[in-house]
Motif scaffolding. Structure first.
Motif, PDB file in Angstrom:
ATOM      1  N   SER A  62      40.208  29.236  49.860  1.00  0.00           N
ATOM      2  CA  SER A  62      40.665  29.297  48.507  1.00  0.00           C
ATOM      3  C   SER A  62      41.973  29.043  48.962  1.00  0.00           C
ATOM      4  O   SER A  62      42.113  27.381  48.353  1.00  0.00           O
ATOM      5  CB  SER A  62      41.169  30.476  48.194  1.00  0.00           C
ATOM      6  N   ASN A  63      42.492  28.590  50.459  1.00  0.00           N
ATOM      7  CA  ASN A  63      43.985  27.973  50.218  1.00  0.00           C
ATOM      8  C   ASN A  63      43.876  26.736  50.786  1.00  0.00           C
ATOM      9  O   ASN A  63      44.244  25.043  50.181  1.00  0.00           O
ATOM     10  CB  ASN A  63      44.929  28.429  51.023  1.00  0.00           C
TER      11      ASN A  63
ATOM     12  N   ASN B 216      42.808  24.059  47.428  1.00  0.00           N
ATOM     13  CA  ASN B 216      43.880  24.408  46.162  1.00  0.00           C
ATOM     14  C   ASN B 216      44.935  23.347  47.066  1.00  0.00           C
ATOM     15  O   ASN B 216      45.137  22.407  46.732  1.00  0.00           O
ATOM     16  CB  ASN B 216      45.215  25.255  46.494  1.00  0.00           C
ATOM     17  N   TYR B 217      45.069  23.021  48.699  1.00  0.00           N
ATOM     18  CA  TYR B 217      46.344  21.763  49.321  1.00  0.00           C
ATOM     19  C   TYR B 217      44.836  20.630  49.431  1.00  0.00           C
ATOM     20  O   TYR B 217      46.410  20.209  49.890  1.00  0.00           O
ATOM     21  CB  TYR B 217      45.999  22.475  50.564  1.00  0.00           C
TER      22      TYR B 217
ATOM     23  N   PRO C  79      45.794  35.681  45.310  1.00  0.00           N
ATOM     24  CA  PRO C  79      46.719  34.747  44.248  1.00  0.00           C
ATOM     25  C   PRO C  79      46.052  33.202  45.410  1.00  0.00           C
ATOM     26  O   PRO C  79      46.335  32.812  44.298  1.00  0.00           O
ATOM     27  CB  PRO C  79      48.044  34.812  45.835  1.00  0.00           C
ATOM     28  N   GLU C  80      45.463  33.240  46.525  1.00  0.00           N
ATOM     29  CA  GLU C  80      44.467  31.889  47.020  1.00  0.00           C
ATOM     30  C   GLU C  80      43.551  31.204  45.368  1.00  0.00           C
ATOM     31  O   GLU C  80      43.516  30.395  45.794  1.00  0.00           O
ATOM     32  CB  GLU C  80      44.726  31.871  48.280  1.00  0.00           C
TER      33      GLU C  80
ATOM     34  N   GLU D 128      44.691  30.607  41.806  1.00  0.00           N
ATOM     35  CA  GLU D 128      45.493  29.971  42.165  1.00  0.00           C
ATOM     36  C   GLU D 128      44.510  28.424  42.378  1.00  0.00           C
ATOM     37  O   GLU D 128      43.920  27.527  41.184  1.00  0.00           O
ATOM     38  CB  GLU D 128      45.729  29.459  43.322  1.00  0.00           C
TER      39      GLU D 128
ATOM     40  N   ALA E 289      43.288  28.210  38.837  1.00  0.00           N
ATOM     41  CA  ALA E 289      43.805  26.879  37.774  1.00  0.00           C
ATOM     42  C   ALA E 289      43.979  25.265  38.522  1.00  0.00           C
ATOM     43  O   ALA E 289      43.561  24.246  37.854  1.00  0.00           O
ATOM     44  CB  ALA E 289      45.821  27.248  38.259  1.00  0.00           C
ATOM     45  N   VAL E 290      44.358  25.300  39.963  1.00  0.00           N
ATOM     46  CA  VAL E 290      43.713  23.636  40.687  1.00  0.00           C
ATOM     47  C   VAL E 290      42.028  23.274  39.479  1.00  0.00           C
ATOM     48  O   VAL E 290      42.184  22.122  39.218  1.00  0.00           O
ATOM     49  CB  VAL E 290      43.453  24.244  41.777  1.00  0.00           C
TER      50      VAL E 290
ATOM     51  N   ASP F  18      42.213  31.978  33.459  1.00  0.00           N
ATOM     52  CA  ASP F  18      41.861  29.873  33.546  1.00  0.00           C
ATOM     53  C   ASP F  18      40.205  30.589  33.954  1.00  0.00           C
ATOM     54  O   ASP F  18      40.082  28.984  34.121  1.00  0.00           O
ATOM     55  CB  ASP F  18      42.332  29.873  35.046  1.00  0.00           C
TER      56      ASP F  18
END
Length: 321
Positions: free
Chosen positions: A52-53, A56-57, A79-80, A83, A86-87, A109
Motif C-alpha cells: 500500500s505505501n 501511495n508514494y 492506515p496505508e 490512504e 483515497a489516492v 473512499d
C-alpha cells in the motif's frame, strides 16, 4: 453487490484497461492469486500488485478512470491501505475494497465494498482470496472472454468445503510438524505459482509476526539462484507444494532438500484431493485455498507447542510506528 454485478456496473461507466491490487502483509498476499490469474490469462489488461505505501508514494501513472484498484484490509483500518483508497479515488479510479468490517475506514473512499468472513471457520479465512479471484475472473470474462469461466465457477462452488475438510483432517500432521519445528530459530518458506505469496505471508505473518521466529521466503524457482547455498542437514524448510502447472518447480526443490537431508515440512495440494474436484484447466488458481487452510492448522499447533499464542504481539497495535 456480488463480484459479477460490480464488474458489470464499472464497465457500464468506463472501459477498463488496468487493474491494480493493493494491500499490506497477509492482505496483500491474499490478493496475489487474483493477480496471478490475470497474469496467466489476460491478453490486453495490464495487471500490477503493490504494497500500500509504495502505491501511495510511487503511484503508477496508469491509475485513472480506466483503472480498477482492488484493496484489502482484514479489519478495514490499515492506515496505508485506507490512504491508498483515497489516492486511487483522487485519480479517478474505480475502487473496490475487501474487508470483514462493515463501516470501517477502508469503506469511506471505496466505490464498492465486499464484506467477507474470517473467524467463523477455516473456509471463511479464504473468502478474501476468493472474492478477489472472483473479481479477476469476472473482469477477464466481461472484457476479453475466458474459455474456462464455467470451470472456475464450479471450482468456487467446491473449494471452500474441500479446504475446510482438508484443514480438519490435517491436525495429526500439524502436531508432528509443531513438535519437530518448535525449537527452531529460523525457518525458510517457499512455493511457486499462485501459492507464491502464501509462502510469503506464512513467513512474514505466521512465523515472524505471530511466532517471532526468524524467517526467509523465496520463490521455489529462485531457490537454485542463491538460497540453496544454505541447505544442509537439519536446516528447516517449509515447502508449500502445488498440484498443477508449477509442480515440477516445487518437486525440483524438494529433491534437492531431500538430497542434503534438510529438515523439510511439505504441505502438498495433491495430498488433499484438489485434482479430484477441480478441473485441470483451472487447478493452479485453487492451490492457495487448500494450502492456506491446512497451514493455518500447522500454525495453531506450532503456537501451542511453543506456548506462544498467534495473537501475541510486542509492537503491532501497541506502539506508534
Amino acid at each position: 453487490m456480488n463480484p459479477k454485478a460490480i464488474i458489470k456496473e464499472i464497465l457500464e461507466k468506463n472501459d477498463i484497461a488496468h487493474v491494480v491490487f493493493v494491500g499490506c502483509g497477509a492482505s496483500k498476499a491474499d490478493l496475489y492469486p487474483a493477480k496471478y490469474f490475470l497474469d496467466q490469462n489476460a491478453q490486453k489488461l495490464s495487471v500490477s500488485h503493490y504494497t500500500s505505501n509504495e502505491f501511495n508514494y510511487a503511484t503508477p501513472a496508469l491509475v485513472n478512470e480506466n483503472t480498477i484498484v482492488i484493496t484489502a484490509s482484514l479489519g478495514g483500518t490499515t492506515p496505508e491501505t485506507v490512504e491508498a483508497n483515497a489516492v486511487a479515488k483522487a485519480k479517478g479510479a474505480h475502487v473496490v475494497s475487501l474487508t470483514r468490517s462493515e463501516g470501517s475506514p477502508l469503506t469511506k473512499d471505496a466505490d464498492y465494498v465486499i464484506i467477507h468472513g474470517f473467524a467463523e471457520n477455516y473456509a471463511a479465512k479464504l473468502e478474501k482470496t476468493g472474492y478477489a479471484l472472483q473479481l479477476a475472473v469476472e473482469l477477464l470474462n466481461q472484457t476479453e472472454g475466458y474459455a474456462h469461466y464455467e470451470d472456475m465457477q464450479d471450482g468456487f462452488d467446491k473449494i471452500y468445503e474441500l479446504s475446510q475438510q482438508s484443514a480438519l483432517s490435517a491436525r495429526k500432521e500439524a502436531k508432528l510438524f509443531a513438535e519437530q519445528f518448535k525449537d527452531e530459530d529460523v525457518i525458510y518458506v517457499m512455493s511457486s505459482g499462485a501459492t507464491h505469496e502464501v509462502a510469503y505471508s506464512t513467513s512474514v505473518c505466521l512465523m515472524m509476526e505471530m511466532q517471532w521466529i526468524n524467517s526467509g521466503t523465496f520463490h521455489a524457482g529462485e531457490y537454485f539462484h542463491g538460497p540453496f547455498e544454505i541447505t544442509d542437514k537439519d536446516v528447516p524448510f517449509i515447502l508449500l507444494m502445488n498440484d498443477g502447472t508449477t509442480r515440477p518447480i516445487d518437486a525440483r526443490a524438494l529433491t534437492f532438500l531431500e538430497r542434503f537431508d534438510a529438515k523439510t515440512a511439505v504441505v502438498d495440494g495433491l495430498d488433499y484431493g484438489l485434482s479430484s474436484i477441480i478441473e485441470k484447466s483451472v487447478i493452479d488458481y485453487f492451490n492457495p485455498f487448500v494450502i492456506t487452510a491446512v497451514f493455518r492448522v500447522y500454525a495453531e499447533e506450532l503456537a501451542k507447542a511453543r506456548q506462544h499464542p498467534l495473537t501475541k504481539r510486542r509492537y503491532m497495535w501497541k506502539l506508534e510506528y
